[in-house]
Design a protein around this motif. Structure first.
Motif, mmCIF file in Angstrom:
data_model
loop_
_atom_site.group_PDB
_atom_site.id
_atom_site.type_symbol
_atom_site.label_atom_id
_atom_site.label_comp_id
_atom_site.label_asym_id
_atom_site.label_seq_id
_atom_site.Cartn_x
_atom_site.Cartn_y
_atom_site.Cartn_z
ATOM 1 N N VAL A 30 0.857 -1.189 0.000
ATOM 2 C CA VAL A 30 0.000 0.000 0.000
ATOM 3 C C VAL A 30 0.889 1.232 0.000
ATOM 4 O O VAL A 30 1.886 1.275 0.731
ATOM 5 N N ALA A 32 2.926 2.344 -2.287
ATOM 6 C CA ALA A 32 4.156 2.327 -3.074
ATOM 7 C C ALA A 32 3.965 3.097 -4.378
ATOM 8 O O ALA A 32 4.931 3.510 -5.018
ATOM 9 N N GLY A 33 2.691 3.275 -4.761
ATOM 10 C CA GLY A 33 2.413 4.030 -5.975
ATOM 11 C C GLY A 33 1.824 3.171 -7.082
ATOM 12 O O GLY A 33 1.919 3.500 -8.257
ATOM 13 N N THR A 35 -1.369 2.628 -7.820
ATOM 14 C CA THR A 35 -2.461 3.302 -8.518
ATOM 15 C C THR A 35 -1.911 4.374 -9.457
ATOM 16 O O THR A 35 -2.341 4.484 -10.610
ATOM 17 N N ASP A 53 -5.027 11.584 -11.041
ATOM 18 C CA ASP A 53 -4.093 11.650 -9.924
ATOM 19 C C ASP A 53 -4.783 11.080 -8.704
ATOM 20 O O ASP A 53 -5.877 11.514 -8.362
ATOM 21 N N VAL A 54 -4.170 10.091 -8.061
ATOM 22 C CA VAL A 54 -4.834 9.484 -6.897
ATOM 23 C C VAL A 54 -5.178 10.507 -5.828
ATOM 24 O O VAL A 54 -6.155 10.379 -5.121
ATOM 25 N N ASP A 55 -4.336 11.521 -5.725
ATOM 26 C CA ASP A 55 -4.575 12.492 -4.665
ATOM 27 C C ASP A 55 -5.831 13.313 -4.937
ATOM 28 O O ASP A 55 -6.413 13.897 -4.034
ATOM 29 N N GLY A 71 -8.148 5.243 -0.300
ATOM 30 C CA GLY A 71 -6.876 5.298 -1.005
ATOM 31 C C GLY A 71 -6.272 3.925 -1.230
ATOM 32 O O GLY A 71 -5.079 3.781 -1.374
ATOM 33 N N ASN A 146 9.862 3.091 -7.577
ATOM 34 C CA ASN A 146 9.125 4.339 -7.816
ATOM 35 C C ASN A 146 9.539 5.416 -6.808
ATOM 36 O O ASN A 146 10.288 5.151 -5.878
ATOM 37 N N LYS A 147 9.029 6.603 -7.012
ATOM 38 C CA LYS A 147 9.196 7.740 -6.079
ATOM 39 C C LYS A 147 10.644 8.178 -5.904
ATOM 40 O O LYS A 147 11.062 8.527 -4.790
ATOM 41 N N ASP A 149 11.850 10.774 -6.843
ATOM 42 C CA ASP A 149 11.878 12.216 -6.591
ATOM 43 C C ASP A 149 11.605 12.529 -5.123
ATOM 44 O O ASP A 149 11.697 13.673 -4.713
ATOM 45 N N SER A 274 6.519 7.784 -10.967
ATOM 46 C CA SER A 274 5.244 7.752 -11.694
ATOM 47 C C SER A 274 4.562 9.096 -11.611
ATOM 48 O O SER A 274 3.966 9.569 -12.576
HETATM 49 P P1 GDP Z 1 -0.910 2.682 -3.968
HETATM 50 O O1 GDP Z 1 -1.449 2.630 -2.580
HETATM 51 O O2 GDP Z 1 0.267 1.758 -4.136
HETATM 52 O O3 GDP Z 1 -1.934 2.498 -5.045
HETATM 53 O O4 GDP Z 1 -0.235 4.132 -4.116
HETATM 54 P P2 GDP Z 1 -0.778 5.454 -4.790
HETATM 55 O O5 GDP Z 1 -0.548 5.429 -6.254
HETATM 56 O O6 GDP Z 1 -2.146 5.730 -4.302
HETATM 57 O O7 GDP Z 1 0.269 6.498 -4.196
HETATM 58 C C1 GDP Z 1 0.397 6.747 -2.820
HETATM 59 C C2 GDP Z 1 0.878 8.165 -2.605
HETATM 60 O O8 GDP Z 1 2.188 8.294 -3.138
HETATM 61 C C3 GDP Z 1 0.019 9.223 -3.311
HETATM 62 O O9 GDP Z 1 -0.039 10.337 -2.486
HETATM 63 C C4 GDP Z 1 0.804 9.506 -4.581
HETATM 64 O O10 GDP Z 1 0.611 10.813 -5.061
HETATM 65 C C5 GDP Z 1 2.231 9.331 -4.101
HETATM 66 N N1 GDP Z 1 3.115 8.927 -5.200
HETATM 67 C C6 GDP Z 1 2.919 7.943 -6.098
HETATM 68 N N2 GDP Z 1 3.971 7.874 -6.950
HETATM 69 C C7 GDP Z 1 4.836 8.843 -6.571
HETATM 70 C C8 GDP Z 1 6.096 9.287 -7.069
HETATM 71 O O11 GDP Z 1 6.649 8.779 -8.053
HETATM 72 N N3 GDP Z 1 6.678 10.323 -6.393
HETATM 73 C C9 GDP Z 1 6.128 10.921 -5.316
HETATM 74 N N4 GDP Z 1 6.773 11.905 -4.729
HETATM 75 N N5 GDP Z 1 4.930 10.523 -4.828
HETATM 76 C C10 GDP Z 1 4.284 9.522 -5.456
#
Ligand code: GDP
Length: 717
Positions: A30, A32-33, A35, A53-55, A71, A146-147, A149, A274
């Motif tokens: 959960v 990790a990104g 979505t 954007d998930v957010d 989420g 991922n992430k 940045d 991502s």
């Molecule tokens: P999931 O729970 O694995 O589906 O993750 P989400 O895609 O919902 O992402 C979880 C959080 O991490 C959200 O707030 C996203 O905006 C953030 N996020 C996802 N990918 C990245 C990335 O590459 N960089 C950054 N800084 N944040 C990210």
């Protein structure tokens, strides 16, 4: 939303296209990104032109409002996209451990997977669990870090963790140019070029290949060498070329990586962000280049129901039709059943056999689902993942096949629920409607069960965790308009014998006319975890381990109990296990052995032996004594390091056993076994206690003895 008219008709996969199909899942912890990555994949794959954007809560696979609110991705939706000539279907796997069964069922139908990891969090426990589940299913995988940045990103640390925790040999194909705030993009180690993204393009489509920035040259050379080293272990041609000092063509490296991925010798690793659209298109290339098509997978195995003979079906259109239904979704106009087709072809209007129910089904429509639409198909073929409308009696896990060539695939096994809540319908709820809605939900989700409690007459809903039940109750209202509240959560207790016992039962009734006669000598033994594992390891190939550890052994020699009555003794014992004596909880981990007995030519029957076994087992429980067992959850909590002491203290108060405590970069992790009964309301307790900064996952682990006074023994499970 994928509703609406089909924009174009698709030809189904035929054998020439089979090589171009990729059915993949994205597995991740959960947050990790997953979505966000899925969203970007669909964006670049062209099936969705608006960037989600998930957010903001508007992504494509998370089409369930509650998923948005939480989420997390709960449903395994299948979404297709086109990447050049390749058609990629993403089978969504949930990241929350309450939904392990969803992961298990997805793994049955996909051919390859991408593990998404957070460069800050690294390889977390849940990813490890799912990774090992994927190992068991022999699913080839790639990794995406991922992430990059994000503050604290550590790509190389994450790669090291993959080696240590997942035991993979990483073949790092891309590395980051800078990390954290300094992250500018990714360097491709096959091309030895830097992917320079145009920062002024709002659509994130424009880029160019440039020289690797000087600062990262040395690192790139060093990691390319490691890449070639890993790849050459999978392919002699590459090894020879390297040893001969030849220039290595890109295609030769890709070919070696493909061989290595398919044989499990290595795992390609890609990286990016991502959120910032970096590295995703190279990841899609990697999916096409390294992950298997259905043609690369072994033929599917099943049995002919009547003869129990083993059959293999190759992924070819000329083979008889076979498919597995891996998800059903109730819709207003009928059920949508997701099928993975293994062999043969399917056309609208055709009749096929549901081998599991023995009933025929007629297909009215076949669809392929894209992120924002569904396309109607004239034909679907091997390797296809499609949604079908028109089925009346098909549930998740059923086998479908051609009417004249029946075969049965291995069923999908789901764990038993561990938690129950009474469902209390709101005043104006119509009972028939509630029953119908529940029936549909149970069909869609086999880890959900309902029953009416015989004593209290209450309607009980059971599932895999508190969140699972919360989501289900929400769905009742949202999808079926049935509003319910729930009672206090109840734990599914079990019981077992305290010690082994052996004795004879004489079930003899003589009351005029034909009498009843059955004598059996039985031995009953509780099975410890080790004893059960040892017993299960020596089961014959065609015997499956019993999920509750209930075993019956026949040790009758010389016909002391006639053969035809032995199944009745087994049935009596099993029936006795469903509702045990004293507290009424089901029994687990008991082995019963039929040692000796006597029968009567006239007065014995299958029924008398069954009744004798029931009586014998009831007496065994009374004489050997019973202990109550409670479900223990495997819990992992993540929180800022300052909460570590308080978290551990709280877990102790909840009768938890801490297995591991660690902290890194200002975050801590606590891994513990905690009794489920102590975890009610943990989500909100943890939220309050850490001001929303802590998160946790849990899944049922095992059963352990509980003191009678601690168990809520009023609640039969
Ligand atoms: P999931 O729970 O694995 O589906 O993750 P989400 O895609 O919902 O992402 C979880 C959080 O991490 C959200 O707030 C996203 O905006 C953030 N996020 C996802 N990918 C990245 C990335 O590459 N960089 C950054 N800084 N944040 C990210």
């Amino acid at each position: 939303m994928f509703y609406g008219r089909a924009k174009r008709k698709h030809n189904a996969a035929n054998t020439t296209m089979l090589e171009n199909l990729r059915n993949i899942g994205i597995i991740a912890h959960v947050d990790a990104g997953k979505t966000t990555t899925t969203e970007r994949i669909l964006y670049f794959g062209g099936s969705k032109h608006k960037v989600g954007d998930v957010d903001d809560g508007n992504t494509t696979t998370d089409f369930d409002p509650l998923e948005k609110a939480k989420g997390i991705t709960i449903n395994s939706a299948a979404v297709s996209l086109e990447w050049g000539d390749t058609q990629i279907t993403l089978i969504d796997t949930p990241g929350h451990v309450d939904f392990t069964a969803e992961v298990e069922r997805s793994l049955r139908v996909l051919d390859g997977a991408v593990g998404v990891f957070c460069a800050v969090g690294g390889v977390e426990v849940q990813s490890e669990t799912v990774w090992h589940q994927a190992n068991r299913h022999g699913v080839p995988r790639l990794c995406f870090v991922n992430k990059l940045d994000r503050m604290g990103a550590d790509f190389y640390g994450c790669v090291q963790q993959m080696q240590d925790k997942l035991q993979v040999i990483p073949a790092v194909c891309t590395i980051p140019a800078g990390q954290d705030e300094a992250f500018t993009g990714v360097i491709d180690l096959i091309r030895m070029k830097f992917w320079k993204q145009d920062p002024n393009d709002p659509a994130h489509m424009k880029y160019e290949w440039t020289e690797i920035p000087a600062t990262y040259q040395k690192q790139a050379v060093e990691w390319r060498e490691k890449l070639l080293d890993a790849a050459s272990h999978a392919c002699d041609e590459l090894l020879t070329a390297i040893l001969d000092g030849h220039e290595i063509p890109e295609e030769m490296i890709r070919k070696a990586l493909r061989i290595g991925t398919l044989t499990g010798k290595l795992t390609p690793v890609h990286c990016g962000s991502s959120k910032e659209f970096h590295g995703v298109r190279l990841l899609l290339d990697a999916v096409r280049d390294y992950l298997p098509s259905p043609a690369d997978r072994p033929p599917v195995e099943g049995i002919v129901p009547k003869s129990k003979e083993k059959v293999l079906r190759k992924p070819e259109a000329s083979e008889p039709f076979s498919a597995l239904s891996f998800k059903t979704v109730s819709e207003k106009h009928g059920d949508l059943v997701f099928l993975r087709i293994y062999s043969g072809e399917l056309r609208p209007g055709e009749f096929i056999l549901n081998t599991t129910t023995g009933k025929q089904e007629r297909i009215s429509h076949i669809y392929r689902l894209f992120g924002d639409r569904r396309d109607r198909l004239e034909v679907a073929g091997p390797g296809d993942i499609v949604a079908v409308v028109g089925f009346k009696h098909t549930a998740t896990g059923h086998t479908l096949c051609s009417v004249d060539q029946p075969m049965l695939l291995d069923e999908i096994r789901f764990p038993d629920p561990v938690i129950s809540q009474a469902l209390i319908p709101a005043k104006n709820v119509d009972e028939t409607r509630l029953a119908e809605a529940l029936g549909k939900m149970v069909r869609d989700d086999p880890t959900l069960k309902t029953k009416v409690d015989a004593e209290t007459n209450q309607l009980i809903l059971s599932g895999m965790g508190e969140l699972h039940l919360e989501v289900s109750v929400h769905k009742l209202e949202r999808d079926h308009g049935v509003k319910c509240t729930v009672g206090k959560p109840m734990v599914a207790y079990r019981q077992t014998l305290t010690k082994p016992i052996e004795f004879e039962t004489r079930y003899i009734k003589q009351s005029g006319g034909r009498g009843k006669y059955a004598v059996i000598r039985m031995k009953y033994e509780p099975l410890s975890k080790e004893a059960r594992a040892e017993w299960e390891a020596q089961l014959e190939e065609d015997e499956k381990p019993d999920p509750n550890g209930i075993y019956f052994v026949d040790e009758i020699y010389g016909g002391a109990v006639p053969k035809e009555y032995i199944p009745s003794v087994a049935a009596g014992f099993r029936q006795g296990c469903v509702k045990g004596a004293k507290y009424g909880f089901p029994l687990v981990d008991v082995r019963a052995t039929l040692l000796d007995g006597k029968s009567h030519d006239v007065d014995s029957s299958a029924d008398t032996f069954k009744l004798a076994a029931l009586e014998s087992f009831r007496d065994a429980q009374a004489h050997a004594g019973l202990i109550i067992l409670e479900p223990i959850m495997n819990v992992v909590v993540h929180a800022p390091a300052q909460y570590q002491g308080a978290l551990a203290g709280d877990i102790n108060r909840r009768r938890g056993e801490i297995l591991n405590l660690s902290s890194d970069k200002g975050r801590c992790m606590v891994h513990a076994y905690i009794p489920l009964s102590e975890l009610f309301g943990y989500t909100s307790d943890l939220r309050n206690f850490s001001s929303g900064t802590a998160s946790f996952t849990m899944e049922p682990s095992h059963y352990a003895a509980v003191k009678e006074e601690l168990a809520d023994i009023r609640q039969a499970s």
